[in-house]
Design an enzyme around this catalytic site. Structure first.
Site, PDB file in Angstrom:
ATOM      1  N   GLN A 102      15.486  -6.991 -20.475  1.00 13.95           N
ATOM      2  CA  GLN A 102      16.568  -6.485 -21.320  1.00 13.95           C
ATOM      3  C   GLN A 102      16.248  -6.749 -22.791  1.00 13.95           C
ATOM      4  OE1 GLN A 102      19.715  -4.966 -20.280  1.00 13.95           O
ATOM      5  NE2 GLN A 102      19.538  -4.440 -22.425  1.00 13.95           N
ATOM      6  N   HIS A 111      17.121 -12.848 -19.110  1.00 13.39           N
ATOM      7  CA  HIS A 111      17.022 -11.406 -18.818  1.00 13.39           C
ATOM      8  C   HIS A 111      15.958 -10.832 -19.765  1.00 13.39           C
ATOM      9  CE1 HIS A 111      17.969  -7.653 -17.134  1.00 13.39           C
ATOM     10  NE2 HIS A 111      19.202  -7.450 -17.570  1.00 13.39           N
ATOM     11  N   CYS A 145      24.138  -4.442 -23.501  1.00  9.93           N
ATOM     12  CA  CYS A 145      23.158  -4.270 -22.416  1.00  9.93           C
ATOM     13  C   CYS A 145      23.696  -3.398 -21.291  1.00  9.93           C
ATOM     14  CB  CYS A 145      22.743  -5.636 -21.886  1.00  9.93           C
ATOM     15  SG  CYS A 145      24.120  -6.629 -21.304  1.00  9.93           S
ATOM     16  N   ARG A 171      15.087   0.581 -21.395  1.00  4.95           N
ATOM     17  CA  ARG A 171      14.725  -0.354 -20.317  1.00  4.95           C
ATOM     18  C   ARG A 171      13.479   0.155 -19.594  1.00  4.95           C
ATOM     19  NH1 ARG A 171      18.357  -3.767 -18.002  1.00  4.95           N
ATOM     20  NH2 ARG A 171      16.497  -4.439 -16.901  1.00  4.95           N
ATOM     21  N   ARG A 194      15.831 -10.034  -8.939  1.00  5.23           N
ATOM     22  CA  ARG A 194      17.102 -10.275  -9.638  1.00  5.23           C
ATOM     23  C   ARG A 194      17.808 -11.350  -8.829  1.00  5.23           C
ATOM     24  NH1 ARG A 194      21.597  -6.563 -12.484  1.00  5.23           N
ATOM     25  NH2 ARG A 194      19.918  -6.642 -14.007  1.00  5.23           N
ATOM     26  N   ASP A 199      28.052  -8.414 -24.747  1.00  7.36           N
ATOM     27  CA  ASP A 199      27.820  -8.322 -23.294  1.00  7.36           C
ATOM     28  C   ASP A 199      29.138  -8.725 -22.631  1.00  7.36           C
ATOM     29  OD1 ASP A 199      26.760  -8.345 -20.702  1.00  7.36           O
ATOM     30  OD2 ASP A 199      25.626 -10.205 -20.968  1.00  7.36           O
TER      31      ASP A 199
HETATM   32  N1   CP Z   1      21.653  -4.219 -18.219  1.00  7.90           N
HETATM   33  C1   CP Z   1      21.392  -4.354 -16.911  1.00  7.90           C
HETATM   34  O1   CP Z   1      20.578  -5.178 -16.484  1.00  7.90           O
HETATM   35  O2   CP Z   1      22.088  -3.510 -16.123  1.00  7.90           O
HETATM   36  P1   CP Z   1      22.190  -3.583 -14.526  1.00  7.90           P
HETATM   37  O3   CP Z   1      22.921  -4.846 -14.207  1.00  7.90           O
HETATM   38  O4   CP Z   1      22.956  -2.349 -14.134  1.00  7.90           O
HETATM   39  O5   CP Z   1      20.805  -3.609 -13.958  1.00  7.90           O
HETATM   40  N1  NVA Z   2      25.277 -11.244 -18.531  1.00 10.37           N
HETATM   41  C1  NVA Z   2      25.392 -10.190 -17.552  1.00 10.37           C
HETATM   42  C2  NVA Z   2      24.353  -9.165 -17.786  1.00 10.37           C
HETATM   43  C3  NVA Z   2      24.406  -7.957 -16.891  1.00 10.37           C
HETATM   44  C4  NVA Z   2      23.296  -7.017 -17.126  1.00 10.37           C
HETATM   45  C5  NVA Z   2      25.312 -10.761 -16.159  1.00 10.37           C
HETATM   46  O1  NVA Z   2      24.475 -11.650 -15.931  1.00 10.37           O
HETATM   47  O2  NVA Z   2      26.075 -10.343 -15.298  1.00 10.37           O
END
Ligand code: CP
Ligand code: NVA
Length: 304
Positions: free
Chosen positions: A132, A129, A262, A290, A102, A222
């Protein structure tokens, strides 16, 4: 070496296969039948940003598949800072059988994948992502059966989540409409990549959220401020205010519409508490998916 960095690089048949596998694995677990695809395997997670769902669903999914996971904070590892991405990848490849990342810069996952001798999975970058998106479409499939021809109205920012989902929709014959404030649509390089990898026409972008949901099967939203954009929060709160998913917007959609998010959600900002809790909302089913979607991805990556 196969990786899972974006939806773009995978063909529709592979994506459909992964969704079918996710469904199969989910049903098997419900009956108490656990796959052992990751027995004696180790999955390493390195995250530069916070997470609940991604981290825990990967760790739980790996455990369900008989493997072991280990987590390292990106701040400790210092991807590309403490040592080069290639040196990180070549070292990690000696210890683990897959790497889940990540990150901020998408080029970080690309740089690591290029030097890794084990599969790399993108657990969110600034532009993508993909795990997701797979869970999202799995949820749509559970709600409606065949997803081809279904319409997702994404209300908000043309961000990482919207981009991956738009590409997946394009690959699977679904319609994707993004309703966004001026200046927050898909960037130019998104359109160029989309055209290169997806045969269907570019997703529709409009200003009017009400218009976007008129023929929607799914309303999706989101957070307005993604991780890494915190300095823009006040500005974004103002500009996105007309794009809240609330009862008034829901009333403009067909009766059968489902609501996805999400998560994490900021109730009272991009979505109201009432909509989060209404019968049309399937956000926790989506969060649960997920794990099932990612188990299918890991199994597929391990088979190569
Ligand atoms: N939706 C998602 O990726 O959640 P987190 O940021 O909690 O991993
Ligand atoms: N768009 C958001 C998604 C979180 C799961 C971010 O990148 O923070």
């Amino acid at each position: 070496m196969r990786h899972f960095l974006t939806i773009l690089e995978h063909d529709a048949d592979t994506l459909r296969h992964l969704l079918a596998e996710a469904t199969r694995l989910k049903a098997a677990v419900a009956k108490g039948n656990f796959s052992t695809a990751l027995q004696n395997k180790v999955v390493g997670l390195v995250f530069e940003k916070p997470s609940l769902r991604t981290r825990v669903s990967f760790e739980a999914g790996v455990a369900q598949l008989g493997g072991v996971s280990l987590f390292q904070a990106g701040s400790e590892v210092g991807l590309g800072v403490r040592e080069s991405l290639a040196d990180f990848a070549r070292t990690m490849s000696q210890y683990v059988n897959a790497i889940v990342l990540r990150v901020f810069e998408h080029s970080t996952v690309e740089g690591i994948a290029a030097a890794s001798s084990v599969p790399v999975v993108n657990g969110l970058s600034d532009t993508s992502h993909p795990c997701q998106a797979m869970a999202d479409v799995l949820t749509v499939q559970e709600c409606f059966g065949d997803v081809a021809g279904k319409t997702i109205a994404f209300i908000g920012d043309g961000n990482n989540v919207a981009r991956s989902l738009a590409v997946l929709c394009g690959k699977l014959g679904m319609n994707f409409i993004l309703a966004h404030p001026e200046g927050y649509g898909f960037p130019a390089d998104f359109a160029a990549n989309y055209a290169k990898h997806v045969s269907s026409t570019l997703p529709t972008e409009i200003r009017d959220a009400g218009e976007a949901v008129k023929s929607a099967d799914v309303i999706y939203t989101d957070v307005w401020t993604s991780m890494g954009q915190e300095a823009e929060r006040e500005k974004r709160l103002n500009e996105f205010a007309p794009y809240q998913v609330n009862d008034a917007l829901l009333k403009k959609a067909p009766k059968h519409v489902k609501v996805l998010h999400c998560l994490p959600a900021h109730r009272g900002e991009e979505i109201t508490h009432d909509v989060m809790e209404c019968p049309a909302s399937v956000v926790f089913q989506q969060a649960g998916n997920r794990m099932h979607a990612q188990k299918a991805i890991l199994e597929w990556l391990m088979k190569q």
